[in-house]
Enzyme design. Structure first.
Site, PDB file in Angstrom:
ATOM      1  N   LYS A 128      24.987  -6.749  -1.239  1.00 39.62           N
ATOM      2  CA  LYS A 128      26.427  -7.042  -1.323  1.00 39.62           C
ATOM      3  C   LYS A 128      27.171  -6.444  -0.136  1.00 39.62           C
ATOM      4  O   LYS A 128      28.390  -6.360  -0.129  1.00 39.62           O
ATOM      5  CB  LYS A 128      27.009  -6.461  -2.622  1.00 39.62           C
ATOM      6  CG  LYS A 128      26.438  -7.117  -3.870  1.00 39.62           C
ATOM      7  CD  LYS A 128      27.221  -6.755  -5.122  1.00 39.62           C
ATOM      8  CE  LYS A 128      26.822  -5.418  -5.681  1.00 39.62           C
ATOM      9  NZ  LYS A 128      27.406  -5.113  -6.993  1.00 39.62           N
TER      10      LYS A 128
ATOM     11  N   HIS B  39       4.163   5.546  11.881  1.00 44.46           N
ATOM     12  CA  HIS B  39       3.720   5.447  10.474  1.00 44.46           C
ATOM     13  C   HIS B  39       2.812   6.663  10.241  1.00 44.46           C
ATOM     14  O   HIS B  39       1.593   6.548  10.122  1.00 44.46           O
ATOM     15  CB  HIS B  39       2.973   4.136  10.280  1.00 44.46           C
ATOM     16  CG  HIS B  39       2.796   3.722   8.846  1.00 44.46           C
ATOM     17  ND1 HIS B  39       3.013   4.567   7.772  1.00 44.46           N
ATOM     18  CD2 HIS B  39       2.406   2.529   8.301  1.00 44.46           C
ATOM     19  CE1 HIS B  39       2.770   3.906   6.651  1.00 44.46           C
ATOM     20  NE2 HIS B  39       2.410   2.677   6.945  1.00 44.46           N
TER      21      HIS B  39
ATOM     22  N   ARG C 117       0.804  -1.216   0.000  1.00 47.86           N
ATOM     23  CA  ARG C 117       0.000   0.000   0.000  1.00 47.86           C
ATOM     24  C   ARG C 117       0.843   1.277   0.000  1.00 47.86           C
ATOM     25  O   ARG C 117       0.677   2.154  -0.845  1.00 47.86           O
ATOM     26  CB  ARG C 117      -0.916   0.039   1.242  1.00 47.86           C
ATOM     27  CG  ARG C 117      -2.162  -0.774   1.128  1.00 47.86           C
ATOM     28  CD  ARG C 117      -2.511  -1.396   2.473  1.00 47.86           C
ATOM     29  NE  ARG C 117      -1.656  -2.551   2.662  1.00 47.86           N
ATOM     30  CZ  ARG C 117      -1.995  -3.779   2.295  1.00 47.86           C
ATOM     31  NH1 ARG C 117      -3.180  -4.017   1.847  1.00 47.86           N
ATOM     32  NH2 ARG C 117      -1.141  -4.787   2.398  1.00 47.86           N
ATOM     33  N   THR C 118       1.754   1.382   0.963  1.00 49.40           N
ATOM     34  CA  THR C 118       2.465   2.652   1.159  1.00 49.40           C
ATOM     35  C   THR C 118       3.372   2.954  -0.037  1.00 49.40           C
ATOM     36  O   THR C 118       3.355   4.065  -0.580  1.00 49.40           O
ATOM     37  CB  THR C 118       3.288   2.581   2.457  1.00 49.40           C
ATOM     38  OG1 THR C 118       2.458   2.054   3.483  1.00 49.40           O
ATOM     39  CG2 THR C 118       3.790   3.947   2.865  1.00 49.40           C
TER      40      THR C 118
ATOM     41  N   ARG D  20      11.213   3.565   4.363  1.00 43.11           N
ATOM     42  CA  ARG D  20      10.664   2.566   5.307  1.00 43.11           C
ATOM     43  C   ARG D  20      11.801   1.654   5.746  1.00 43.11           C
ATOM     44  O   ARG D  20      12.631   1.238   4.942  1.00 43.11           O
ATOM     45  CB  ARG D  20       9.566   1.734   4.656  1.00 43.11           C
ATOM     46  CG  ARG D  20       9.173   0.541   5.527  1.00 43.11           C
ATOM     47  CD  ARG D  20       7.981  -0.217   5.020  1.00 43.11           C
ATOM     48  NE  ARG D  20       6.747   0.516   5.242  1.00 43.11           N
ATOM     49  CZ  ARG D  20       5.541  -0.033   5.132  1.00 43.11           C
ATOM     50  NH1 ARG D  20       5.407  -1.304   4.790  1.00 43.11           N
ATOM     51  NH2 ARG D  20       4.460   0.674   5.355  1.00 43.11           N
TER      52      ARG D  20
HETATM   53  N1   CP Z   1      -0.646  -0.156   5.846  1.00 43.34           N
HETATM   54  C1   CP Z   1       0.570  -0.399   5.337  1.00 43.34           C
HETATM   55  O1   CP Z   1       1.561   0.220   5.710  1.00 43.34           O
HETATM   56  O2   CP Z   1       0.606  -1.367   4.368  1.00 43.34           O
HETATM   57  P1   CP Z   1       1.899  -1.791   3.545  1.00 43.34           P
HETATM   58  O3   CP Z   1       2.807  -2.523   4.508  1.00 43.34           O
HETATM   59  O4   CP Z   1       1.379  -2.701   2.446  1.00 43.34           O
HETATM   60  O5   CP Z   1       2.560  -0.553   3.023  1.00 43.34           O
END
Ligand code: CP
Length: 306
Positions: free
Chosen positions: A85, A135, A57-58, A107
């Site tokens: 590596k 988040h 999603r993100t 992330r």
């Molecule tokens: N909600 C969320 O962060 O989903 P993803 O891990 O798919 O990005």
């Protein structure tokens, strides 16, 4: 414009800035409904998705958001990069910065890793999820989905349920929902509660809150972040915390169900509620949350880079 160039923690944004982002998202929502889903607003800017941990999603919605604003979007895939590596994270970041990019969306599975990157570079960073910590863009899109359904926030009763201990979404959502005047309840057994929940009502059985809440927010059971077994069994989880059809029927009229995804079907939510293509229940907002994510991320990119 936002007063801070980077967004690492939802608390980096003032209430006014949150509302400003929502208003900008309103103006971008229409773009995604057009036949030509693109405006030239960020033409010439380069955004890099730097994901050291898995995402659907993100990562995808930042990419869609950047492209709808005509920014160039680069997806860095850790597993096929020189990280594999042995190159360090910061050497990887420096390499990407040498290509004169304008913003990093980062992330990482370690709490604090995104701040570590931000501390050492000059360009803005958006935290796309760091470990169990934060988040912020998920919290903003959740709030935007709530605003789309209820129009305002003050006094809304929200029960957040499940794995608080391992959830960055819970930390960001709790802070933002409280800030916006919502009445936040926690539903979890003691072994899944967060370190700090002072001032919040805590329940251990979903049945105790179902009839009262406007929003039931089900957290994902974060098996991938659990270094030990935190709950006795799926049967126990189903008995006290899972949403099924019988429980959905007990919720009050006008209430909604949310989940950040990805869903563990049969644990947080039953298969019948999730449905095959999409949920057959119009008050299950999971896809609406994803749609809200594109508008919110367009708004954030615009405010930081526009
Ligand atoms: N909600 C969320 O962060 O989903 P993803 O891990 O798919 O990005």
């Amino acid at each position: 414009m936002l007063s801070k160039k980077s967004i690492l923690n939802i608390c980096d944004l003032s209430t006014e800035e949150v509302l400003q982002v929502m208003e900008t998202a309103d103006s971008f929502t229409g773009i995604s409904k057009r036949e030509i889903k693109k405006v030239p607003t960020l033409r010439g800017k380069t955004v890099v998705n730097l994901f050291f941990e898995l995402s659907t999603r993100t990562r995808t919605s930042f990419e869609v958001a950047a492209k709808r604003l005509s920014a160039d979007m680069i997806n860095f895939v850790a597993s096929s990069s020189s990280l594999a590596k042995g190159e360090s994270i910061m050497d990887t970041v420096r390499t990407i910065l040498a290509m004169q990019v304008d913003l990093l969306v980062v992330r990482h599975s370690d709490s604090g890793a995104v701040k570590m990157v931000d501390d050492q570079i000059e360009i803005p960073v958006i935290n796309a999820g760091d470990g169990k910590h934060q988040h912020p863009t998920q919290a903003l899109l959740d709030l935007y989905a709530i605003r789309g359904r209820f129009g305002s926030f003050k006094g809304l009763k929200v029960a957040i349920t499940g794995d608080f201990l391992n959830s960055r979404v819970a930390r960001s959502d709790m802070a933002l929902f409280k800030e916006m005047g919502m009445d936040v309840f926690l539903v979890a057994p003691s072994m899944l509660l967060p370190e700090d929940y002072s001032g919040l009502k805590v329940y251990s059985d979903l049945e105790d809150v179902l009839k009262d809440v406007d929003i039931l927010y089900l957290l994902r059971m974060q098996f991938e972040r659990q270094d030990k077994k935190f709950y006795p069994s799926v049967e126990e989880y189903n008995r006290f915390l899972s949403l099924n059809r019988e429980r959905l029927k007990k919720m009050k009229k006008g209430s909604v169900v949310m989940h950040p995804g990805p869903v563990n079907r049969g644990i947080e939510i039953s298969d019948e509620i999730m449905g095959k293509g999409k949920s057959p229940y119009e008050n299950v907002l999971i896809e609406h949350q994803v749609t809200s994510g594109v508008a919110i991320r367009m708004a954030l990119l615009y405010h930081i880079l526009g």
